[in-house]
Design an enzyme around this catalytic site. Structure first.
Site, mmCIF file in Angstrom:
data_model
loop_
_atom_site.group_PDB
_atom_site.id
_atom_site.type_symbol
_atom_site.label_atom_id
_atom_site.label_comp_id
_atom_site.label_asym_id
_atom_site.label_seq_id
_atom_site.Cartn_x
_atom_site.Cartn_y
_atom_site.Cartn_z
ATOM 1 N N LEU A 7 0.825 -1.197 0.000
ATOM 2 C CA LEU A 7 0.000 0.000 0.000
ATOM 3 C C LEU A 7 0.863 1.251 0.000
ATOM 4 O O LEU A 7 1.795 1.371 0.799
ATOM 5 C CB LEU A 7 -0.917 0.035 1.231
ATOM 6 C CG LEU A 7 -1.881 -1.139 1.421
ATOM 7 C CD1 LEU A 7 -2.711 -0.913 2.683
ATOM 8 C CD2 LEU A 7 -2.791 -1.303 0.215
ATOM 9 N N ASP A 8 0.559 2.158 -0.886
ATOM 10 C CA ASP A 8 1.167 3.486 -0.865
ATOM 11 C C ASP A 8 0.585 4.251 0.324
ATOM 12 O O ASP A 8 -0.493 3.904 0.825
ATOM 13 C CB ASP A 8 0.852 4.189 -2.191
ATOM 14 C CG ASP A 8 1.357 5.613 -2.227
ATOM 15 O OD1 ASP A 8 2.549 5.814 -1.961
ATOM 16 O OD2 ASP A 8 0.561 6.517 -2.526
ATOM 17 N N LEU A 9 1.267 5.300 0.761
ATOM 18 C CA LEU A 9 0.784 6.082 1.909
ATOM 19 C C LEU A 9 0.060 7.348 1.475
ATOM 20 O O LEU A 9 -1.114 7.551 1.814
ATOM 21 C CB LEU A 9 1.956 6.454 2.817
ATOM 22 C CG LEU A 9 1.596 7.263 4.077
ATOM 23 C CD1 LEU A 9 0.687 6.457 4.995
ATOM 24 C CD2 LEU A 9 2.860 7.696 4.820
ATOM 25 N N ASP A 10 0.746 8.197 0.706
ATOM 26 C CA ASP A 10 0.214 9.521 0.406
ATOM 27 C C ASP A 10 -0.872 9.496 -0.656
ATOM 28 O O ASP A 10 -0.671 8.984 -1.766
ATOM 29 C CB ASP A 10 1.350 10.451 -0.036
ATOM 30 C CG ASP A 10 2.283 10.764 1.119
ATOM 31 O OD1 ASP A 10 1.789 10.907 2.247
ATOM 32 O OD2 ASP A 10 3.507 10.848 0.901
#
Length: 227
Positions: A7-10
């Protein structure tokens, strides 16, 4: 069945645009610049361009973090210490967090069914501060930040470095989930794993085509159950 979720954060879990707006407003005001809508829009364009250059290997991370402020001051016709501004901005950005609607609940639910890994191109000190503030570490088996790995998304080397650190990893059971076509989706494709594009604005995908598309993270679990 999928097992490994990257999963990406931003702008996938946390609202980076809001965090950026608040942090850059405080920063430029402290350096004598009023954070008008025009100034914030200018910074956003400069910043986006610089990160895209990093993704293409045209700039180093250090150059991005410094040059974006040097360019901003030059465009505004202002004299300021770009390095000092960069340090102040990172400090401001690392404080606090803002979840996208339903994202915290989605991550918590996914962590009970899948092996979760965070995959971020952000600056280590900033991302660690925000992950701690948001209490997100508890949901992830490992956190992979490009600055610490020595490679950036979308390079295959970044993902290879991640995969090598995961016991029992199987690329056929892995998926990369994120909002950026040029970083997350292209990166997943380069690495040979499935991709899910988080696209709340229904933007066109152009030449980089994700395997799947959702509007928000809370839709991911239902999608994964069909794979």
């Amino acid at each position: 069945m999928m097992e490994f979720l990257f999963l990406d954060l931003d702008d996938t879990i946390l609202d980076f645009h809001k965090a950026e707006r608040i942090a850059i407003s405080k920063t430029v005001r402290d350096f004598g610049i009023e954070p008008t809508g025009e100034v914030l829009a200018l910074y956003h364009r400069i910043n986006k361009t610089h990160w895209e250059m990093l993704e293409r290997g045209e700039l180093t991370r250090a150059e991005v973090l410094l040059n974006r402020f040097a360019v901003l001051f030059r465009e505004l016709g202002k004299e300021a210490d770009a390095a000092a501004c960069a340090r102040a901005y990172e400090k401001n950005l690392s404080v606090g967090h803002y979840f996208l609607p339903g994202a915290e609940e989605a991550v918590a639910s996914l962590s009970k069914k899948y092996r979760l890994f965070l995959a971020s191109n952000g600056t280590a000190s900033v991302q660690k501060g925000r992950l701690t503030s948001a209490n997100l570490y508890r949901f992830f088996e490992q956190v992979f930040i490009s600055q610490e790995l020595g490679y950036n998304k979308p390079s295959k080397a970044y993902f290879d470095a991640c995969f090598a650190r995961i016991p029992g990893f199987d690329p056929e059971k892995a998926v990369m989930v994120g909002d950026s076509l040029t970083s997350d989706i292209l990166g997943g494709k380069n690495a040979g794993i499935a991709t899910v594009w988080v696209n709340p604005g229904h933007a066109p995908c152009g030449g980089i085509r994700p395997d799947y598309e959702i509007e928000a993270l809370h839709q991911l679990e239902a999608l994964l159950e069909t794979l």
